[in-house]
Design a protein around this motif. Structure first.
Motif, mmCIF file in Angstrom:
data_model
loop_
_atom_site.group_PDB
_atom_site.id
_atom_site.type_symbol
_atom_site.label_atom_id
_atom_site.label_comp_id
_atom_site.label_asym_id
_atom_site.label_seq_id
_atom_site.Cartn_x
_atom_site.Cartn_y
_atom_site.Cartn_z
ATOM 1 N N ILE A 158 -40.554 -19.468 -32.868
ATOM 2 C CA ILE A 158 -41.294 -19.966 -31.706
ATOM 3 C C ILE A 158 -41.147 -18.964 -30.567
ATOM 4 O O ILE A 158 -40.043 -18.460 -30.305
ATOM 5 C CB ILE A 158 -40.759 -21.351 -31.263
ATOM 6 N N LEU A 159 -42.261 -18.674 -29.870
ATOM 7 C CA LEU A 159 -42.257 -17.728 -28.753
ATOM 8 C C LEU A 159 -42.596 -18.453 -27.460
ATOM 9 O O LEU A 159 -43.614 -19.153 -27.378
ATOM 10 C CB LEU A 159 -43.276 -16.607 -29.008
ATOM 11 N N ILE A 160 -41.729 -18.296 -26.442
ATOM 12 C CA ILE A 160 -42.017 -18.767 -25.086
ATOM 13 C C ILE A 160 -42.378 -17.532 -24.265
ATOM 14 O O ILE A 160 -41.557 -16.612 -24.137
ATOM 15 C CB ILE A 160 -40.797 -19.489 -24.472
ATOM 16 N N ALA A 182 -41.782 -30.594 -29.694
ATOM 17 C CA ALA A 182 -43.060 -30.710 -30.419
ATOM 18 C C ALA A 182 -43.362 -29.426 -31.181
ATOM 19 O O ALA A 182 -43.848 -29.454 -32.318
ATOM 20 C CB ALA A 182 -44.187 -31.029 -29.436
ATOM 21 N N ALA A 183 -43.055 -28.274 -30.567
ATOM 22 C CA ALA A 183 -43.285 -26.985 -31.232
ATOM 23 C C ALA A 183 -42.378 -26.821 -32.452
ATOM 24 O O ALA A 183 -42.799 -26.305 -33.492
ATOM 25 C CB ALA A 183 -43.060 -25.843 -30.243
ATOM 26 N N PRO A 228 -45.916 -20.972 -33.249
ATOM 27 C CA PRO A 228 -46.274 -21.580 -31.969
ATOM 28 C C PRO A 228 -45.946 -20.635 -30.809
ATOM 29 O O PRO A 228 -44.835 -20.106 -30.730
ATOM 30 C CB PRO A 228 -45.407 -22.840 -31.925
ATOM 31 N N ILE A 229 -46.922 -20.393 -29.934
ATOM 32 C CA ILE A 229 -46.721 -19.564 -28.746
ATOM 33 C C ILE A 229 -46.940 -20.453 -27.525
ATOM 34 O O ILE A 229 -48.049 -20.954 -27.293
ATOM 35 C CB ILE A 229 -47.685 -18.362 -28.717
ATOM 36 N N ILE A 230 -45.875 -20.655 -26.766
ATOM 37 C CA ILE A 230 -45.935 -21.528 -25.586
ATOM 38 C C ILE A 230 -45.930 -20.647 -24.343
ATOM 39 O O ILE A 230 -44.975 -19.887 -24.119
ATOM 40 C CB ILE A 230 -44.728 -22.482 -25.562
ATOM 41 N N VAL A 231 -46.997 -20.711 -23.553
ATOM 42 C CA VAL A 231 -47.074 -19.874 -22.346
ATOM 43 C C VAL A 231 -46.223 -20.504 -21.250
ATOM 44 O O VAL A 231 -46.174 -21.727 -21.080
ATOM 45 C CB VAL A 231 -48.527 -19.676 -21.888
ATOM 46 N N PHE A 232 -45.554 -19.641 -20.504
ATOM 47 C CA PHE A 232 -44.589 -20.023 -19.474
ATOM 48 C C PHE A 232 -45.132 -19.504 -18.150
ATOM 49 O O PHE A 232 -45.137 -18.286 -17.918
ATOM 50 C CB PHE A 232 -43.255 -19.373 -19.839
ATOM 51 N N THR A 233 -45.669 -20.381 -17.307
ATOM 52 C CA THR A 233 -46.420 -19.861 -16.168
ATOM 53 C C THR A 233 -46.356 -20.776 -14.949
ATOM 54 O O THR A 233 -46.141 -21.979 -15.065
ATOM 55 C CB THR A 233 -47.900 -19.667 -16.561
ATOM 56 N N VAL A 276 -35.463 -20.145 -34.729
ATOM 57 C CA VAL A 276 -35.163 -19.025 -33.835
ATOM 58 C C VAL A 276 -36.224 -19.001 -32.742
ATOM 59 O O VAL A 276 -37.421 -18.928 -33.034
ATOM 60 C CB VAL A 276 -35.163 -17.687 -34.600
ATOM 61 N N VAL A 277 -35.780 -19.074 -31.484
ATOM 62 C CA VAL A 277 -36.691 -19.123 -30.345
ATOM 63 C C VAL A 277 -36.509 -17.868 -29.504
ATOM 64 O O VAL A 277 -35.379 -17.501 -29.157
ATOM 65 C CB VAL A 277 -36.444 -20.373 -29.482
ATOM 66 N N LEU A 278 -37.626 -17.205 -29.177
ATOM 67 C CA LEU A 278 -37.622 -16.028 -28.308
ATOM 68 C C LEU A 278 -38.306 -16.384 -26.996
ATOM 69 O O LEU A 278 -39.431 -16.880 -26.992
ATOM 70 C CB LEU A 278 -38.353 -14.859 -28.982
ATOM 71 N N ALA A 279 -37.619 -16.132 -25.872
ATOM 72 C CA ALA A 279 -38.199 -16.345 -24.541
ATOM 73 C C ALA A 279 -38.391 -14.989 -23.872
ATOM 74 O O ALA A 279 -37.443 -14.191 -23.790
ATOM 75 C CB ALA A 279 -37.304 -17.240 -23.707
ATOM 76 N N VAL A 280 -39.603 -14.708 -23.409
ATOM 77 C CA VAL A 280 -39.928 -13.431 -22.766
ATOM 78 C C VAL A 280 -40.397 -13.698 -21.339
ATOM 79 O O VAL A 280 -41.394 -14.395 -21.129
ATOM 80 C CB VAL A 280 -41.025 -12.674 -23.556
#
Length: 426
Positions: free
Chosen positions: A49-51, A118-119, A78-83, A2-6
């Motif tokens: 996983i959080l984006i 990878a995440a 895993p927390i992947i920063v989106f920037t 389950v992936v959450l994108a914020v």
């Protein structure tokens, strides 16, 4: 997964969703343009996983990152920063606060899929490790409970003076312990096989992927991230601890098995008139296993019994005699309140048609005036309430009356004691 994108930009969310749908292993995609709902969405949807966008109004990605990493429930997420930030200070701050990876804006399709994949792999491996550790922990707890029950059982056996009751009790306990030991041993074998597979997988990744001499620019970044994640999650320490858990569990299973076998051996001699030839070394070794909990912190036991001596006896009854002798020596040594552990020796030999067993200790010895009384019922030198004075009298009854043998004691006050048990050959 389950992936959450914020992200406060619905356009960015739509682009991210499009690419996420093309990645294998994602079962559900959740999109949110309200950063204030992030923690609630994670908890309600079991997000893996959080984006996370960094630059958002009111609540920034840095705020959410800090909040999540200060809660150990989300340590392995895993927390992947989106920037769109490209300054080194921002990247340094993200990773110091616990970010697992980053994705640049605008989204590059190849980069995005590589980092998310990878995440997913990292989270999947983390879940497997967590499950294996939970299984190992549960099995260790079960072993502890069994050992506690076994300790209580041994105490009952030691204090019991009815040999028929001891035989029935031992058989029942061994049966009850054998059942859980069966599935514990089976689960442990499966766990050990799974762990070997995981070790092989990570060894392959380490040797064939992370140690490659040539990498593309993108792969170099992924390699660096993998190494950083492995360091952050302390993967090497986890492997070391898992090896310790396996080793301790094996010792526990072996120990419980030995005790169960000892209980079963004594359970076979329930009838008072049942006698047969038994290997004396094995009998004494099994008795010492059963009495170990009472002996181990007080004295060291040395067994000097030839392996070719066979004794014709009722196994359970002679075992109870040896237990009584051991406990008598242990209690005497304990009364000295000494700093060093005592020493108990068990020797045996064949002599004049008898199997002769000598149990000696370096305790306080027996006063001369008490030597002739030690085998009398209810005689004890302990304080009131600390002993019934029946242990040695029962030993005398078993050896002399039930086996037509001899039992005697030699002692000098201050120089220990020797109990000599002679059982006639068949």
């Amino acid at each position: 997964m389950v992936v959450l994108a914020v992200d406060d930009s619905k356009f960015n969310l739509a682009v991210a969703e499009k690419h996420l749908k093309e990645i294998y292993g994602i079962s559900r995609i959740i999109l949110s343009s309200n950063p204030a709902d992030t923690k609630t969405l994670i908890d309600e949807n079991n997000v893996d996983i959080l984006i996370l966008d960094l630059v958002m109004p009111k609540i920034t990605g840095f705020d959410i990152l800090s909040m999540l990493r200060n809660d150990n429930r989300y340590d392995d997420m895993p927390i992947i920063v989106f920037t769109s930030l490209d300054d080194s200070d921002s990247f340094k701050k993200c990773f110091e606060m616990g970010a697992s990876d980053y994705i640049n804006k605008p989204i590059n399709d190849i980069e995005f899929k590589a980092r998310i994949t990878a995440a997913i792999r990292l989270k999947s491996n983390s879940n497997k490790l967590k499950k294996l550790l939970e299984i190992a922990k549960k099995q260790n707890e079960e072993l502890k409970e069994i050992n506690i029950k076994l300790t209580d059982t041994k105490l009952q056996l030691i204090q019991s003076e009815n040999m028929a009751a001891i035989g029935v009790l031992a058989a029942g306990i061994a049966h009850e312990i054998n059942n859980p030991m069966g599935f514990i041993n089976s689960n442990f074998e499966i766990l050990e096989k799974y762990l070997k597979r995981i070790f092989q997988y990570f060894t392959f990744v380490q040797e064939n992927v992370l140690n490659l001499e040539e990498f593309s620019p993108q792969s170099i970044e992924i390699k660096a991230e993998l190494e950083q994640i492995a360091k952050k999650l302390k993967i090497n320490s986890v492997f070391t601890e898992m090896e310790d858990i396996i080793s301790e569990s094996k010792d526990g299973i072996r120990r419980v098995t030995e005790i169960v076998q000892s209980l079963l051996a004594f359970a076979r001699s329930i009838k008072e008139d049942e006698k047969d030839l038994y290997n004396l070394n094995e009998l004494i070794s099994q008795v010492c296993i059963m009495a170990e909990n009472e002996v181990k912190n007080i004295a060291d036991v040395e067994i000097l019994v030839p392996k070719d001596i066979f004794i014709y006896c009722n196994r359970g009854q002679i075992g109870q005699v040896i237990i009584n002798m051991l406990l008598n020596s242990v209690q005497a040594i304990k009364l000295q309140d000494r700093e060093e552990k005592g020493k108990i020796k068990i020797l045996a030999e064949k002599a004049g048609g008898f199997s002769v067993i000598k149990i000696s200790d370096d305790g306080p010895g027996i006063a001369k005036e008490n030597l002739s009384k030690v085998f009398e019922p209810f005689f004890t030198t302990k304080d009131v309430g600390q002993g019934k004075g029946l242990g040695l009298s029962f030993a005398y009854d078993i050896v002399v009356n039930k086996h037509k043998g001899k039992i005697e004691v030699q002692s000098e006050e201050g120089k220990g004691a020797i109990f000599i048990i002679s059982i006639p050959d068949k």
